[in-house]
Motif scaffolding. Structure first.
Motif, PDB file in Angstrom:
ATOM      1  N   THR A 125      58.398 -26.305  27.735  1.00  0.00           N
ATOM      2  CA  THR A 125      58.954 -25.123  26.890  1.00  0.00           C
ATOM      3  C   THR A 125      58.674 -23.918  27.691  1.00  0.00           C
ATOM      4  OG1 THR A 125      57.024 -25.284  25.959  1.00  0.00           O
ATOM      5  CG2 THR A 125      58.853 -26.581  25.011  1.00  0.00           C
ATOM      6  N   GLY A 126      59.438 -22.801  27.225  1.00  0.00           N
ATOM      7  CA  GLY A 126      59.140 -21.592  27.615  1.00  0.00           C
ATOM      8  C   GLY A 126      60.159 -20.950  28.758  1.00  0.00           C
ATOM      9  N   ILE A 127      60.910 -21.997  29.249  1.00  0.00           N
ATOM     10  CA  ILE A 127      62.118 -21.771  30.230  1.00  0.00           C
ATOM     11  C   ILE A 127      63.018 -20.933  29.457  1.00  0.00           C
ATOM     12  CG2 ILE A 127      63.534 -22.383  31.917  1.00  0.00           C
ATOM     13  CD1 ILE A 127      60.689 -23.006  32.785  1.00  0.00           C
ATOM     14  N   HIS A 128      63.431 -19.833  29.756  1.00  0.00           N
ATOM     15  CA  HIS A 128      64.260 -18.912  28.750  1.00  0.00           C
ATOM     16  C   HIS A 128      65.685 -18.780  29.602  1.00  0.00           C
ATOM     17  CE1 HIS A 128      63.727 -15.327  31.176  1.00  0.00           C
ATOM     18  NE2 HIS A 128      62.459 -15.513  30.963  1.00  0.00           N
ATOM     19  N   ARG A 129      65.716 -19.091  30.849  1.00  0.00           N
ATOM     20  CA  ARG A 129      67.014 -18.882  31.678  1.00  0.00           C
ATOM     21  C   ARG A 129      67.077 -19.723  32.800  1.00  0.00           C
ATOM     22  NH1 ARG A 129      67.945 -12.855  32.371  1.00  0.00           N
ATOM     23  NH2 ARG A 129      66.052 -13.117  33.657  1.00  0.00           N
ATOM     24  N   ILE A 130      68.243 -20.353  32.988  1.00  0.00           N
ATOM     25  CA  ILE A 130      68.649 -21.039  34.423  1.00  0.00           C
ATOM     26  C   ILE A 130      69.499 -19.989  35.118  1.00  0.00           C
ATOM     27  CG2 ILE A 130      69.430 -22.843  35.596  1.00  0.00           C
ATOM     28  CD1 ILE A 130      68.667 -24.745  32.940  1.00  0.00           C
ATOM     29  N   GLN A 131      69.109 -19.857  36.500  1.00  0.00           N
ATOM     30  CA  GLN A 131      70.066 -19.314  37.401  1.00  0.00           C
ATOM     31  C   GLN A 131      70.615 -20.269  38.567  1.00  0.00           C
ATOM     32  OE1 GLN A 131      67.509 -16.003  38.117  1.00  0.00           O
ATOM     33  NE2 GLN A 131      68.747 -14.532  37.040  1.00  0.00           N
ATOM     34  N   ILE A 132      71.834 -19.981  38.860  1.00  0.00           N
ATOM     35  CA  ILE A 132      72.297 -21.109  39.903  1.00  0.00           C
ATOM     36  C   ILE A 132      72.570 -19.994  41.184  1.00  0.00           C
ATOM     37  CG2 ILE A 132      74.166 -22.354  40.710  1.00  0.00           C
ATOM     38  CD1 ILE A 132      74.477 -23.499  37.751  1.00  0.00           C
TER      39      ILE A 132
ATOM     40  N   GLU B  94      63.632 -19.917  35.022  1.00  0.00           N
ATOM     41  CA  GLU B  94      62.649 -18.509  34.771  1.00  0.00           C
ATOM     42  C   GLU B  94      62.027 -18.893  33.442  1.00  0.00           C
ATOM     43  OE1 GLU B  94      63.444 -13.980  34.140  1.00  0.00           O
ATOM     44  OE2 GLU B  94      64.533 -15.055  35.940  1.00  0.00           O
ATOM     45  N   GLY B  95      60.691 -18.638  33.343  1.00  0.00           N
ATOM     46  CA  GLY B  95      60.267 -18.940  31.946  1.00  0.00           C
ATOM     47  C   GLY B  95      59.168 -17.511  31.826  1.00  0.00           C
TER      48      GLY B  95
ATOM     49  N   GLU C  46      67.135 -21.443  24.551  1.00  0.00           N
ATOM     50  CA  GLU C  46      66.401 -21.094  23.473  1.00  0.00           C
ATOM     51  C   GLU C  46      65.036 -21.160  23.820  1.00  0.00           C
ATOM     52  OE1 GLU C  46      67.385 -19.699  20.453  1.00  0.00           O
ATOM     53  OE2 GLU C  46      69.476 -19.706  21.368  1.00  0.00           O
ATOM     54  N   PRO C  47      63.942 -20.578  23.053  1.00  0.00           N
ATOM     55  CA  PRO C  47      62.618 -20.642  23.553  1.00  0.00           C
ATOM     56  C   PRO C  47      62.101 -21.872  23.766  1.00  0.00           C
ATOM     57  CG  PRO C  47      62.853 -18.797  22.114  1.00  0.00           C
ATOM     58  CD  PRO C  47      64.227 -19.649  22.076  1.00  0.00           C
ATOM     59  N   GLU C  48      62.449 -23.044  22.643  1.00  0.00           N
ATOM     60  CA  GLU C  48      61.916 -24.374  22.965  1.00  0.00           C
ATOM     61  C   GLU C  48      62.620 -25.106  23.413  1.00  0.00           C
ATOM     62  OE1 GLU C  48      58.403 -24.670  21.920  1.00  0.00           O
ATOM     63  OE2 GLU C  48      58.608 -22.791  21.948  1.00  0.00           O
ATOM     64  N   GLN C  49      63.729 -24.829  23.900  1.00  0.00           N
ATOM     65  CA  GLN C  49      64.795 -25.750  24.588  1.00  0.00           C
ATOM     66  C   GLN C  49      64.038 -26.474  25.745  1.00  0.00           C
ATOM     67  OE1 GLN C  49      68.513 -23.878  24.919  1.00  0.00           O
ATOM     68  NE2 GLN C  49      69.464 -25.671  26.073  1.00  0.00           N
ATOM     69  N   THR C  50      64.135 -27.905  25.792  1.00  0.00           N
ATOM     70  CA  THR C  50      63.706 -28.758  27.025  1.00  0.00           C
ATOM     71  C   THR C  50      64.803 -29.495  27.808  1.00  0.00           C
ATOM     72  OG1 THR C  50      63.395 -30.644  25.491  1.00  0.00           O
ATOM     73  CG2 THR C  50      61.461 -28.907  25.940  1.00  0.00           C
ATOM     74  N   ALA C  51      65.980 -29.241  27.291  1.00  0.00           N
ATOM     75  CA  ALA C  51      67.120 -29.862  28.102  1.00  0.00           C
ATOM     76  C   ALA C  51      68.275 -28.824  27.987  1.00  0.00           C
ATOM     77  CB  ALA C  51      67.430 -31.075  27.690  1.00  0.00           C
TER      78      ALA C  51
END
Length: 85
Positions: free
Chosen positions: A38-45, A82-83, A59-64
């Motif tokens: 938890t805490g990952i707020h963005r994925i960049q490619i 990124e978290g 979302e803040p609590e998103q894990t997938a």
């Protein structure tokens, strides 16, 4: 496309590369990233040239997340999670 999970050479990614799953690899249309902390707020490619090609907000609590990568040309890409920490 081939998505690699590896730390960046400058140490920006301090997360153990085995902490999350990325599949299927290779993929053509959708890529699943799960078991993220938890805490990952963005994925960049990023392309292998270092160009940012896609950003996905989480979302803040998103894990997938299921990422649409159908618009990317065939090649090797790197994910940056990124978290807040």
């Amino acid at each position: 496309q081939r998505i690699e999970k590896s730390p960046l050479p400058d140490g920006v990614l301090n997360m153990d590369a085995e902490i999350f799953n990325i599949y299927p690899n290779p993929t053509f249309d959708q890529l699943t990233v799960d078991d993220m902390p938890t805490g990952i707020h963005r994925i960049q490619i990023f392309s292998v040239q270092g160009t940012l090609v896609k950003t996905i907000a989480l979302e803040p609590e998103q894990t997938a997340a299921v990422l649409d990568v159908s618009d990317l040309t065939a090649g090797t890409y790197f994910l940056h999670l990124e978290g807040s920490e």
